[in-house]
Design a protein around this motif. Structure first.
Motif: not given
Length: 388
Positions: A86, A207, A210
């Motif tokens: 990530h 993602d 994020l």
């Protein structure tokens, strides 16, 4: 029939007659077996296939190697692999016994008596339950999106729980709207972003949310290995926080760590099955688009979805009745009453085209009584004088 009685039935018969009798019995057993249709279970949100052999082998090896020892407390190797995947620092990740447990622990840590948790509704039934267990109050708000949430926020609001994509409706709040929500919320409100079904979303990068973590310390993002990864039995999930979230993340860390089998399975899945999960998501997206188009062609009500579920209704048929009709056609779905709307059912999208076709046939059969009833009503009204 006992063994003795079974053999007595062949007394007085020639070998040819016995053989013919046995062949007939075998053919009858085969016919019955072929006639039996196994139910197609579309009531669960977990991936239906068995785990990859490499993951099973890793779990087996871990069991043989280390069940006599305590686990490594902070799941260091797994956290490092997740951090690499990530693009975050490993101290911003906590691994625990499933995303559900981590969400509940976050509510326990943050809610005080009188505090409120706001969540769109229908949504995951855990959120109201975890608010009550933590001594707070749940405030479910109708509609999915940031505006209904913001309208429900007041001085007692401490948490916003957002399932994204949403279970059971499949709706997605995009990253721009999430940013607007975070910027509009009061300073004391923490957002618990439950991305259990995120792997199935194709509208934006995996993602995308994020990217918000560094600028918004009041955001926590939860992920799981239970859905697209197909490892629900391991009970393994994780939470990612941004700058300043370390004290709260420390509170969410399991006191005795994650069990070694779950660590081994999740670690091997990240290393060996990431491309498989991506292929699953792509196949699911294709079938989701096809299924939604077919439902629209049949005038069935289903909203847009970015998850592996469709929130479906048939006019004039409540969700419990629709679920019963589908079950009679060997297709299992989740009735919507327990999920927030008794008029609907949640249908999990199968990734297999043949299974989608089977689900469509079952739906056609399930709504046929409605069509037949409408035709019968039309026939019964013929010849009668119309009201003036």
């Amino acid at each position: 029939m006992g063994l003795f009685s079974y053999y007595r039935q062949f007394e007085g018969m020639s070998e040819e007659e016995v053989s013919e009798r046995l062949r007939a019995e075998a053919d009858e057993r085969k016919r019955k077996a072929l006639a039996r249709v196994e139910p197609l279970d579309l009531s669960r949100t977990t991936w239906p296939a068995y785990p990859p052999p490499a993951v099973v082998n890793a779990i087996t090896f871990a069991a043989r190697r280390g069940l006599h020892r305590y686990t490594e407390g902070r799941s260091g190797e797994l956290r490092a692999e997740l951090a690499h995947r990530h693009g975050v620092e490993d101290q911003k990740i906590v691994v625990g016994d499933g995303a559900t447990r981590l969400l509940a622990d976050a509510a326990q840590a943050l809610l005080e008596p009188g505090d409120e948790l706001v969540t769109p509704w229908p949504s995951y039934p855990l959120y109201p339950a975890m608010a009550r267990r933590a001594g707070g109050h749940a405030v479910p708000v109708r509609g999915f999106g940031i505006q209904p949430v913001l309208e429900a926020v007041n001085e007692r609001t401490r948490l916003v729980a957002l399932c994204n994509p949403n279970d059971p409706t499949g709706e997605l709040v995009g990253v721009d709207d999430l940013r607007a929500l975070l910027e509009a919320l009061p300073e004391r409100v923490v957002v618990l972003l439950d991305e259990a079904l995120r792997d199935f979303a194709s509208a934006e990068p995996l993602d995308a949310a994020l990217e918000l973590l560094e600028d918004h310390r009041r955001l926590l993002v939860f992920r799981t290995f239970s859905k697209a990864w197909g490892l629900a039995g391991l009970r393994c999930g994780y939470v990612i926080g941004g700058a300043g979230a370390e004290p709260l993340l420390e509170q969410l860390e399991p006191a005795l760590g994650l069990n070694e089998l779950a660590q081994a399975g999740a670690l091997e899945a990240l290393r060996a099955a990431s491309s498989l999960v991506e292929a699953r998501a792509a196949a699911l997206a294709d079938e989701r688009g096809r299924l939604l188009a077919e439902l629209r062609d049949r005038s069935l009500e289903a909203g847009p979805s970015q998850a592996n579920v469709i929130w479906l209704s048939v006019p004039g048929v409540d969700g419990a009745e629709l679920a019963r009709r589908l079950e009679r056609n060997a297709v299992l779905v989740a009735a919507g009453g327990a999920l927030g709307d008794p008029a609907r059912v949640r249908l999990t999208i199968p990734p297999d085209p043949a299974a989608v076709d089977r689900a469509l046939r079952a739906l056609e059969s399930a709504v046929a009584p409605r069509a037949d009833g409408a035709r019968a009503s039309a026939r019964s009204g013929r010849g009668k004088p119309s009201a003036q």
